[in-house]
Design an enzyme around this catalytic site. Structure first.
Site, PDB file in Angstrom:
ATOM      1  N   MET A  27       0.845  -1.201   0.000  1.00 55.41           N
ATOM      2  CA  MET A  27       0.000   0.000   0.000  1.00 55.41           C
ATOM      3  C   MET A  27       0.881   1.252   0.000  1.00 55.41           C
ATOM      4  O   MET A  27       0.418   2.345   0.336  1.00 55.41           O
ATOM      5  CB  MET A  27      -0.939  -0.010   1.205  1.00 55.41           C
ATOM      6  CG  MET A  27      -1.882  -1.229   1.176  1.00 55.41           C
ATOM      7  SD  MET A  27      -3.416  -1.012   2.080  1.00 55.41           S
ATOM      8  CE  MET A  27      -2.792  -0.759   3.722  1.00 55.41           C
ATOM      9  N   TYR A  29       4.064   4.008   0.797  1.00 60.80           N
ATOM     10  CA  TYR A  29       4.762   4.627   1.935  1.00 60.80           C
ATOM     11  C   TYR A  29       5.839   3.642   2.396  1.00 60.80           C
ATOM     12  O   TYR A  29       5.898   3.220   3.551  1.00 60.80           O
ATOM     13  CB  TYR A  29       3.804   5.009   3.070  1.00 60.80           C
ATOM     14  CG  TYR A  29       4.263   6.251   3.802  1.00 60.80           C
ATOM     15  CD1 TYR A  29       4.207   7.495   3.179  1.00 60.80           C
ATOM     16  CD2 TYR A  29       4.780   6.171   5.086  1.00 60.80           C
ATOM     17  CE1 TYR A  29       4.654   8.630   3.828  1.00 60.80           C
ATOM     18  CE2 TYR A  29       5.233   7.311   5.743  1.00 60.80           C
ATOM     19  CZ  TYR A  29       5.164   8.532   5.104  1.00 60.80           C
ATOM     20  OH  TYR A  29       5.604   9.659   5.744  1.00 60.80           O
ATOM     21  N   LEU A  30       6.667   3.297   1.439  1.00 66.54           N
ATOM     22  CA  LEU A  30       7.581   2.153   1.586  1.00 66.54           C
ATOM     23  C   LEU A  30       8.658   2.382   2.635  1.00 66.54           C
ATOM     24  O   LEU A  30       9.163   3.494   2.793  1.00 66.54           O
ATOM     25  CB  LEU A  30       8.232   1.850   0.234  1.00 66.54           C
ATOM     26  CG  LEU A  30       7.263   1.542  -0.911  1.00 66.54           C
ATOM     27  CD1 LEU A  30       8.037   1.293  -2.206  1.00 66.54           C
ATOM     28  CD2 LEU A  30       6.375   0.346  -0.587  1.00 66.54           C
ATOM     29  N   HIS A  34       9.207  -3.353   3.467  1.00 64.85           N
ATOM     30  CA  HIS A  34       8.819  -3.591   2.064  1.00 64.85           C
ATOM     31  C   HIS A  34      10.054  -3.904   1.213  1.00 64.85           C
ATOM     32  O   HIS A  34      10.049  -4.826   0.404  1.00 64.85           O
ATOM     33  CB  HIS A  34       8.149  -2.340   1.477  1.00 64.85           C
ATOM     34  CG  HIS A  34       6.885  -1.921   2.164  1.00 64.85           C
ATOM     35  ND1 HIS A  34       6.784  -0.739   2.856  1.00 64.85           N
ATOM     36  CD2 HIS A  34       5.666  -2.501   2.244  1.00 64.85           C
ATOM     37  CE1 HIS A  34       5.557  -0.605   3.332  1.00 64.85           C
ATOM     38  NE2 HIS A  34       4.853  -1.664   2.979  1.00 64.85           N
ATOM     39  N   GLY A 144       5.147 -10.220   4.331  1.00 63.56           N
ATOM     40  CA  GLY A 144       5.949 -10.101   5.547  1.00 63.56           C
ATOM     41  C   GLY A 144       5.317 -10.830   6.729  1.00 63.56           C
ATOM     42  O   GLY A 144       4.096 -10.792   6.908  1.00 63.56           O
ATOM     43  N   GLN A 145       6.164 -11.443   7.547  1.00 63.82           N
ATOM     44  CA  GLN A 145       5.710 -12.107   8.773  1.00 63.82           C
ATOM     45  C   GLN A 145       5.089 -11.093   9.742  1.00 63.82           C
ATOM     46  O   GLN A 145       4.318 -11.451  10.610  1.00 63.82           O
ATOM     47  CB  GLN A 145       6.898 -12.842   9.416  1.00 63.82           C
ATOM     48  CG  GLN A 145       6.610 -13.525  10.737  1.00 63.82           C
ATOM     49  CD  GLN A 145       5.561 -14.632  10.639  1.00 63.82           C
ATOM     50  OE1 GLN A 145       5.363 -15.223   9.584  1.00 63.82           O
ATOM     51  NE2 GLN A 145       4.865 -14.883  11.739  1.00 63.82           N
ATOM     52  N   MET A 181       8.783  -2.146  11.771  1.00 62.08           N
ATOM     53  CA  MET A 181       8.541  -1.051  10.819  1.00 62.08           C
ATOM     54  C   MET A 181       7.125  -1.148  10.284  1.00 62.08           C
ATOM     55  O   MET A 181       6.610  -2.233  10.018  1.00 62.08           O
ATOM     56  CB  MET A 181       9.542  -1.132   9.675  1.00 62.08           C
ATOM     57  CG  MET A 181      10.929  -0.810  10.150  1.00 62.08           C
ATOM     58  SD  MET A 181      12.010  -0.461   8.775  1.00 62.08           S
ATOM     59  CE  MET A 181      13.521  -0.189   9.681  1.00 62.08           C
ATOM     60  N   SER A 182       6.492   0.001  10.149  1.00 59.55           N
ATOM     61  CA  SER A 182       5.122   0.061   9.635  1.00 59.55           C
ATOM     62  C   SER A 182       4.890   1.447   9.069  1.00 59.55           C
ATOM     63  O   SER A 182       5.385   2.439   9.623  1.00 59.55           O
ATOM     64  CB  SER A 182       4.134  -0.195  10.781  1.00 59.55           C
ATOM     65  OG  SER A 182       2.847   0.230  10.418  1.00 59.55           O
ATOM     66  N   ARG A 184       2.333   3.004   9.343  1.00 59.56           N
ATOM     67  CA  ARG A 184       1.515   3.729  10.319  1.00 59.56           C
ATOM     68  C   ARG A 184       2.335   4.315  11.476  1.00 59.56           C
ATOM     69  O   ARG A 184       1.802   5.110  12.248  1.00 59.56           O
ATOM     70  CB  ARG A 184       0.425   2.814  10.878  1.00 59.56           C
ATOM     71  CG  ARG A 184      -0.689   2.535   9.870  1.00 59.56           C
ATOM     72  CD  ARG A 184      -1.866   1.836  10.520  1.00 59.56           C
ATOM     73  NE  ARG A 184      -3.019   1.788   9.653  1.00 59.56           N
ATOM     74  CZ  ARG A 184      -3.411   0.715   8.956  1.00 59.56           C
ATOM     75  NH1 ARG A 184      -2.739  -0.405   9.037  1.00 59.56           N
ATOM     76  NH2 ARG A 184      -4.478   0.770   8.200  1.00 59.56           N
TER      77      ARG A 184
HETATM   78  P1  PAJ Z   1       1.454  -3.065   3.439  1.00 59.52           P
HETATM   79  O1  PAJ Z   1       1.079  -2.795   4.840  1.00 59.52           O
HETATM   80  O2  PAJ Z   1       1.960  -1.947   2.591  1.00 59.52           O
HETATM   81  O3  PAJ Z   1       2.523  -4.219   3.447  1.00 59.52           O
HETATM   82  C1  PAJ Z   1       2.996  -4.779   2.257  1.00 59.52           C
HETATM   83  C2  PAJ Z   1       3.826  -6.011   2.606  1.00 59.52           C
HETATM   84  O4  PAJ Z   1       4.958  -5.605   3.381  1.00 59.52           O
HETATM   85  C3  PAJ Z   1       3.031  -7.018   3.463  1.00 59.52           C
HETATM   86  O5  PAJ Z   1       3.322  -8.334   3.044  1.00 59.52           O
HETATM   87  C4  PAJ Z   1       3.556  -6.747   4.853  1.00 59.52           C
HETATM   88  O6  PAJ Z   1       3.469  -7.871   5.723  1.00 59.52           O
HETATM   89  C5  PAJ Z   1       5.011  -6.400   4.553  1.00 59.52           C
HETATM   90  N1  PAJ Z   1       5.592  -5.640   5.668  1.00 59.52           N
HETATM   91  C6  PAJ Z   1       5.109  -4.523   6.274  1.00 59.52           C
HETATM   92  N2  PAJ Z   1       5.895  -4.154   7.303  1.00 59.52           N
HETATM   93  C7  PAJ Z   1       6.902  -5.064   7.362  1.00 59.52           C
HETATM   94  C8  PAJ Z   1       8.046  -5.243   8.218  1.00 59.52           C
HETATM   95  N3  PAJ Z   1       8.306  -4.410   9.222  1.00 59.52           N
HETATM   96  N4  PAJ Z   1       8.859  -6.296   7.969  1.00 59.52           N
HETATM   97  C9  PAJ Z   1       8.613  -7.156   6.956  1.00 59.52           C
HETATM   98  N5  PAJ Z   1       7.559  -7.049   6.118  1.00 59.52           N
HETATM   99  C10 PAJ Z   1       6.714  -6.012   6.315  1.00 59.52           C
HETATM  100  O7  PAJ Z   1      -0.069  -5.626   3.798  1.00 59.52           O
HETATM  101  C11 PAJ Z   1      -0.497  -4.810   2.994  1.00 59.52           C
HETATM  102  O8  PAJ Z   1       0.198  -3.666   2.632  1.00 59.52           O
HETATM  103  C12 PAJ Z   1      -1.831  -5.001   2.283  1.00 59.52           C
HETATM  104  O9  PAJ Z   1      -2.701  -5.721   3.112  1.00 59.52           O
HETATM  105  C13 PAJ Z   1      -1.709  -5.701   0.903  1.00 59.52           C
HETATM  106  C14 PAJ Z   1      -1.144  -7.128   1.037  1.00 59.52           C
HETATM  107  C15 PAJ Z   1      -0.822  -4.875  -0.043  1.00 59.52           C
HETATM  108  C16 PAJ Z   1      -3.116  -5.817   0.247  1.00 59.52           C
HETATM  109  O10 PAJ Z   1      -3.674  -4.569   0.052  1.00 59.52           O
END
Ligand code: PAJ
Length: 278
Positions: A27, A29-30, A34, A144-145, A181-182, A184
């Protein structure tokens, strides 16, 4: 790197790409979470495609769809630097034209954990990911886990609907202080950001208790809850579940998915670890 906004154009590229395609749905905001999935996909595939689409169908009416952080320019720069083949960047009407009416529901699994607090969330996730799989037709898709339940549900969807896609899971990438990491995390105030480390710390506490022999999930949850209460965080749920069925465990026997959701003000954060008890 191609930046593709329409399904037609994406389908054309899908046909053109020879060899394997690794796909990472996002979604936007990489962050490094990601990008770690992008790196994994690059190692294993001839081509890598990333989608950026803030999917309205996976947000509840009271959630943050409108305010979800977006920075397409920066995202494109990061992906350009990562040297991928294409970014799929559709708008909402491209993915959900008027009269869109078909949804994918993964029964039972979608109602547990996150699903209890966010009804309809996984229907939205499954529907958009199925559409993206159909358009991009990857051999491997990377998740991601960090979103453990999403992984379980994606594996179930792929198996039940015979998608010819392998789901590959990457580890949770964390900040130096342990916060997962998120996208949000940007919502957090300075104080909340500092205290948000309590999620990972409470997971580590659970791990320690289990390693020391604690087998009662109620006791583990209580210790975690008491620990989190010392912060400004408000617990939504704490769960000790079977990592495959997501059913709550009554006795901690083998691998246990310890997961939680905590509110910091309006921001809801999730995290998890799998604890291997011997
Ligand atoms: P989003 O939150 O953008 O995450 C995209 C992918 O990155 C997901 O598989 C998520 O588990 C992974 N991810 C996020 N933060 C992470 C971290 N700190 N470490 C490892 N992987 C991480 O998840 C979504 O988007 C949506 O639900 C989506 C699958 C795109 C469907 O709309």
């Amino acid at each position: 790197m191609k930046v593709i906004k329409t399904i037609n154009e994406m389908r054309k590229l899908t046909i053109e790409m020879s060899g394997t395609v690794g796909f990472i749905p996002t979604m936007g905001y990489l962050h490094h979470g990601h990008l770690s999935l992008v790196r994994l996909a690059k190692k294993k595939n001839d081509h890598v495609v990333v989608s950026i689409f803030v999917n309205p169908k996976q947000f509840q009416p009271n959630e943050d769809f409108a305010s979800y952080p977006r920075d397409t320019e920066k995202d494109l720069q990061l992906l350009q630097d990562a040297n991928i083949d294409a970014v799929f960047l559709p708008n909402v009407s491209e993915m959900y034209p008027e009269n869109f009416a078909t949804y994918i529901t993964i029964e039972s699994l979608s109602k547990k954990l996150e699903g209890k607090s966010r009804p309809g969330h996984f229907q939205g996730v499954a529907t958009i990911v199925a559409k993206l799989f159909n358009i991009i037709q990857p051999q491997q898709a990377y998740f991601g886990q960090k979103d453990a339940q999403q992984v379980v549900i994606m594996k179930k969807m792929v198996s039940d609907l015979q998608f010819p896609v392998e789901i590959v899971v990457g580890p949770t990438i964390r900040e130096q202080d342990g916060l997962a990491m998120s996208s949000r995390n940007v919502y957090l105030s300075e104080k909340e950001r500092k205290e948000a480390t309590i999620l990972f710390q409470s997971l580590k506490l659970a791990e320690e208790l289990i390693r020391k022999g604690e087998r009662n999930p109620v006791s583990v949850k209580k210790e975690m809850n008491d620990f989190i209460k010392k912060s400004v965080g408000v617990v939504d749920y704490i769960s000790l579940a079977d990592p495959d069925t997501l059913d709550e465990v009554e006795n901690i026997k083998k691998n246990t998915l310890v997961s939680l959701a905590v509110f910091f003000g309006k921001t809801r954060l999730i995290d998890n670890i799998v604890v291997h008890s011997v």
